[in-house]
Design a protein around this motif. Structure first.
Motif, PDB file in Angstrom:
ATOM      1  N   ILE A 147       0.708  -0.972  -0.207  1.00 55.18           N
ATOM      2  CA  ILE A 147       0.036  -0.138   0.212  1.00 55.18           C
ATOM      3  C   ILE A 147       0.819   1.302   0.024  1.00 55.18           C
ATOM      4  N   GLY A 148       1.980   1.081   0.674  1.00 55.36           N
ATOM      5  CA  GLY A 148       2.903   2.056   0.698  1.00 55.36           C
ATOM      6  C   GLY A 148       3.475   2.585  -0.460  1.00 55.36           C
ATOM      7  N   VAL A 149       3.876   1.654  -1.065  1.00 55.85           N
ATOM      8  CA  VAL A 149       4.546   1.700  -2.695  1.00 55.85           C
ATOM      9  C   VAL A 149       3.457   2.250  -3.593  1.00 55.85           C
ATOM     10  N   ARG A 150       2.317   1.660  -3.454  1.00 60.03           N
ATOM     11  CA  ARG A 150       1.336   2.326  -4.443  1.00 60.03           C
ATOM     12  C   ARG A 150       0.992   3.912  -4.030  1.00 60.03           C
ATOM     13  N   LYS A 151       0.952   4.286  -2.983  1.00 64.72           N
ATOM     14  CA  LYS A 151       0.466   5.578  -2.618  1.00 64.72           C
ATOM     15  C   LYS A 151       1.675   6.468  -2.827  1.00 64.72           C
ATOM     16  N   ALA A 152       2.913   5.962  -2.667  1.00 65.06           N
ATOM     17  CA  ALA A 152       3.957   6.608  -3.273  1.00 65.06           C
ATOM     18  C   ALA A 152       4.394   6.900  -4.637  1.00 65.06           C
ATOM     19  N   LEU A 153       3.546   6.055  -5.459  1.00 58.51           N
ATOM     20  CA  LEU A 153       3.577   6.185  -7.006  1.00 58.51           C
ATOM     21  C   LEU A 153       2.405   6.723  -7.441  1.00 58.51           C
ATOM     22  N   GLY A 154       1.600   7.313  -6.483  1.00 64.90           N
ATOM     23  CA  GLY A 154       0.570   8.187  -6.766  1.00 64.90           C
ATOM     24  C   GLY A 154      -0.817   7.863  -6.835  1.00 64.90           C
ATOM     25  N   ALA A 155      -1.037   6.570  -6.305  1.00 63.92           N
ATOM     26  CA  ALA A 155      -2.452   6.080  -5.818  1.00 63.92           C
ATOM     27  C   ALA A 155      -3.134   6.840  -4.811  1.00 63.92           C
ATOM     28  N   THR A 156      -4.376   7.153  -5.197  1.00 62.45           N
ATOM     29  CA  THR A 156      -5.297   8.074  -3.962  1.00 62.45           C
ATOM     30  C   THR A 156      -5.587   7.196  -3.026  1.00 62.45           C
ATOM     31  N   ALA A 157      -6.303   7.840  -1.875  1.00 63.49           N
ATOM     32  CA  ALA A 157      -6.850   7.016  -1.124  1.00 63.49           C
ATOM     33  C   ALA A 157      -8.085   6.278  -1.373  1.00 63.49           C
ATOM     34  N   LEU A 158      -8.840   7.001  -2.503  1.00 61.31           N
ATOM     35  CA  LEU A 158     -10.086   6.421  -3.093  1.00 61.31           C
ATOM     36  C   LEU A 158      -9.698   5.299  -3.850  1.00 61.31           C
ATOM     37  N   VAL A 204     -22.794  -7.850   1.730  1.00 62.15           N
ATOM     38  CA  VAL A 204     -21.970  -8.566   2.467  1.00 62.15           C
ATOM     39  C   VAL A 204     -20.369  -8.075   2.172  1.00 62.15           C
ATOM     40  N   GLY A 205     -20.181  -8.292   1.136  1.00 65.91           N
ATOM     41  CA  GLY A 205     -18.767  -7.654   0.649  1.00 65.91           C
ATOM     42  C   GLY A 205     -18.515  -6.509   0.689  1.00 65.91           C
ATOM     43  N   MET A 206     -19.356  -5.504   0.685  1.00 63.09           N
ATOM     44  CA  MET A 206     -19.217  -4.061   0.963  1.00 63.09           C
ATOM     45  C   MET A 206     -19.334  -3.883   2.373  1.00 63.09           C
ATOM     46  N   ALA A 207     -19.902  -4.518   3.251  1.00 66.12           N
ATOM     47  CA  ALA A 207     -20.117  -4.038   4.533  1.00 66.12           C
ATOM     48  C   ALA A 207     -18.886  -4.671   5.291  1.00 66.12           C
ATOM     49  N   SER A 208     -18.433  -5.857   4.867  1.00 60.67           N
ATOM     50  CA  SER A 208     -17.155  -6.635   5.631  1.00 60.67           C
ATOM     51  C   SER A 208     -16.029  -5.908   4.990  1.00 60.67           C
ATOM     52  N   GLY A 209     -15.686  -5.439   3.684  1.00 58.46           N
ATOM     53  CA  GLY A 209     -14.638  -4.901   3.212  1.00 58.46           C
ATOM     54  C   GLY A 209     -14.371  -3.411   3.417  1.00 58.46           C
ATOM     55  N   TYR A 210     -15.498  -2.726   4.006  1.00 58.56           N
ATOM     56  CA  TYR A 210     -15.132  -1.268   3.867  1.00 58.56           C
ATOM     57  C   TYR A 210     -14.278  -0.777   5.219  1.00 58.56           C
ATOM     58  N   TYR A 211     -14.508  -1.056   6.409  1.00 56.34           N
ATOM     59  CA  TYR A 211     -13.625  -0.836   7.152  1.00 56.34           C
ATOM     60  C   TYR A 211     -12.113  -1.096   6.926  1.00 56.34           C
ATOM     61  N   PRO A 212     -11.766  -2.319   6.453  1.00 55.56           N
ATOM     62  CA  PRO A 212     -10.463  -2.697   6.079  1.00 55.56           C
ATOM     63  C   PRO A 212     -10.011  -1.885   5.126  1.00 55.56           C
ATOM     64  N   ALA A 213     -10.686  -1.812   4.060  1.00 58.73           N
ATOM     65  CA  ALA A 213     -10.740  -0.740   2.850  1.00 58.73           C
ATOM     66  C   ALA A 213     -10.179   0.505   3.424  1.00 58.73           C
ATOM     67  N   SER A 214     -11.033   1.049   4.275  1.00 60.28           N
ATOM     68  CA  SER A 214     -10.878   2.567   4.780  1.00 60.28           C
ATOM     69  C   SER A 214      -9.766   2.682   5.671  1.00 60.28           C
ATOM     70  N   ARG A 215      -9.505   1.696   6.310  1.00 62.19           N
ATOM     71  CA  ARG A 215      -8.272   1.660   7.167  1.00 62.19           C
ATOM     72  C   ARG A 215      -6.833   1.744   6.286  1.00 62.19           C
ATOM     73  N   ALA A 216      -6.942   0.750   5.279  1.00 60.84           N
ATOM     74  CA  ALA A 216      -5.725   0.757   4.202  1.00 60.84           C
ATOM     75  C   ALA A 216      -5.595   2.313   3.627  1.00 60.84           C
ATOM     76  N   SER A 217      -6.810   2.659   3.099  1.00 62.11           N
ATOM     77  CA  SER A 217      -6.681   4.134   2.576  1.00 62.11           C
ATOM     78  C   SER A 217      -6.341   5.168   3.161  1.00 62.11           C
ATOM     79  N   LYS A 218      -6.193   5.012   4.839  1.00 60.30           N
ATOM     80  CA  LYS A 218      -5.759   6.023   5.647  1.00 60.30           C
ATOM     81  C   LYS A 218      -4.146   5.883   6.071  1.00 60.30           C
ATOM     82  N   LEU A 219      -3.602   4.854   5.494  1.00 57.98           N
ATOM     83  CA  LEU A 219      -2.252   4.535   6.092  1.00 57.98           C
ATOM     84  C   LEU A 219      -1.350   5.618   5.506  1.00 57.98           C
TER      85      LEU A 219
END
Length: 414
Positions: A321-332, A390-405
């Protein structure tokens, strides 16, 4: 990184952790399987019973003595005993209502009866029913071979019988039963007809274990307790739209014949043939609600498991995730990637769960009663929609946490 690239990256991540994906998908599959399986079983059994009830006709009604199926007392109160419907009352009703519909009269003569031929005998589980000329037609019973009762046999009470399929198979396994003689209730009867195999819903086979005799014959068979026969009346109206009107007229006729006083409750019951179907729909609604709750609870547990696994996945891929963000990936874009992964895993597990759920539901229904194979498309689409949620509900919090790293901290993560 656009949406298409995000989807491809999510699929690559899923393929790269195939074992974990399979195990996670199985969690969802079991949840969906329980939900779809229960609902499919209910729908399949309901369909079978609907076919059985609809075959009896939606344009008919039965008249019986009120409380004919009472079993002693309920809640400490002895239930009122109403007088039986006598032959005179049944015959008078038929003469008065013959122009309104097809009226059949019948009486239950004996149950748990042993029937004998010259070489074999049945178990003590045969029912003897006496009926008039319209009984077969009103009960939607068809002859496989032979004939119905003639006018002479009906009027004179001749000892003739129409037997069910199981009776024929037990007594005459290797020859045609027509014209053969059988003995029951101390009398000899000649077989003139055989009913088609009825089978039965919910595992029953009462129609195949039944012997029909003329009504007049049944009236003259001595009863061990010298009791009076109780008669059941079935009226099939000629026009279905006249059913309610004829039922109202039948109520007035029976009140008069039974001498039920004005203001007094009726001493008989009138029940439409489709009233049992209405009760069935109500019961199946409760079963579906219960099955949905059970399946939802199972899916809730599965979603917690999926969320936990997605959290583990985020921790394992912190440097990525750090590499992707360093290469320009947004939180979205980071959030989209993990959400898509969770939804794809749920969809894969859901498809497997739906397949096994449909097979399981139809299997359960087949074990309980005969019926066709049903695919409940509504519940299939509901199941797929639930998988996405279920996929959206289960994945939202981990995805949100990943996007804020933080990208710097992520690159230093070990």
């Amino acid at each position: 990184m656009n949406l298409i690239e995000n989807i491809r990256e999510s699929l690559r991540a899923i393929y790269g952790n195939l074992l974990r994906t399979v195990l996670t998908g199985l969690i969802i599959a079991f949840g969906i399987m329980s939900l779809i399986g229960i609902l499919t079983a209910v729908d399949s059994m309901k369909y079978t019973l609907e076919q059985t009830f609809s075959s009896l006709g939606a344009n008919s009604f039965d008249i019986r003595r009120k409380g004919y199926n009472n079993r002693g007392s309920q809640q400490g109160k002895v239930q009122k005993v109403y007088p039986d419907i006598t032959y005179r009352q049944a015959a008078m009703y038929k003469s008065l209502m013959d122009d309104k519909g097809r009226v059949s009269l019948s009486s239950y003569i004996s149950g748990a009866t042993v029937v004998k031929s010259t070489t074999a005998k049945t178990n003590p589980n045969i029912n003897i029913v006496a009926g008039n000329e319209y009984y077969l037609q009103n009960q939607n019973l068809n002859l496989e071979r032979g004939r119905g009762f003639s006018t002479y046999e009906l009027e004179n009470g001749t000892n003739v019988a129409i037997i069910g399929k199981e009776v024929a198979d037990n007594l005459f396994p290797k020859k045609d039963p027509l014209g053969e003689s059988i003995t029951f209730l101390g009398r000899h009867f000649k077989i003139v007809g055989q009913l088609e195999k009825q089978g039965g819903s919910m595992g029953g086979s009462g129609g195949d274990r039944t012997i029909l005799i003329p009504l007049e014959t049944g009236r003259h068979i001595p009863r061990p307790d010298n009791s009076v026969l109780n008669y059941t009346i079935k009226t099939a109206v000629f026009k279905p739209e006249d059913l309610n009107f004829v039922m109202g007229e039948a109520t007035g006729v029976m009140r008069n014949l039974r001498q039920d006083a004005l203001g007094q409750e009726e001493s008989f019951e009138i029940r439409r043939s489709d009233s049992a179907l209405e009760s069935l729909n109500e019961i199946s609604g409760y079963l579906k609600a219960g099955g949905f709750v059970i399946g939802f609870i199972t899916l809730l547990g599965a979603s917690v498991g999926l969320m936990n696994i997605m959290m583990v996945s985020v921790n394992e891929r912190t440097r990525e995730i750090g590499v992707r963000k360093a290469l320009g990936a947004t939180a979205l874009q980071i959030r989209q990637q993990f959400l898509i992964e969770a939804i794809v895993i749920c969809m894969l597990g859901g498809l497997v769960g739906i397949l096994f759920g449909v097979l399981m539901g139809n299997g359960i229904a087949a074990l309980i009663g005969e019926g066709g194979f049903i695919v409940p498309w509504i519940w299939v689409f509901v199941g797929l929609s639930i998988c996405i949620l279920v996929g959206m509900a289960s994945g939202y919090y981990p995805a949100s946490r990943a996007s804020k790293l933080d990208p710097i901290e992520s690159l230093r993560y070990e």
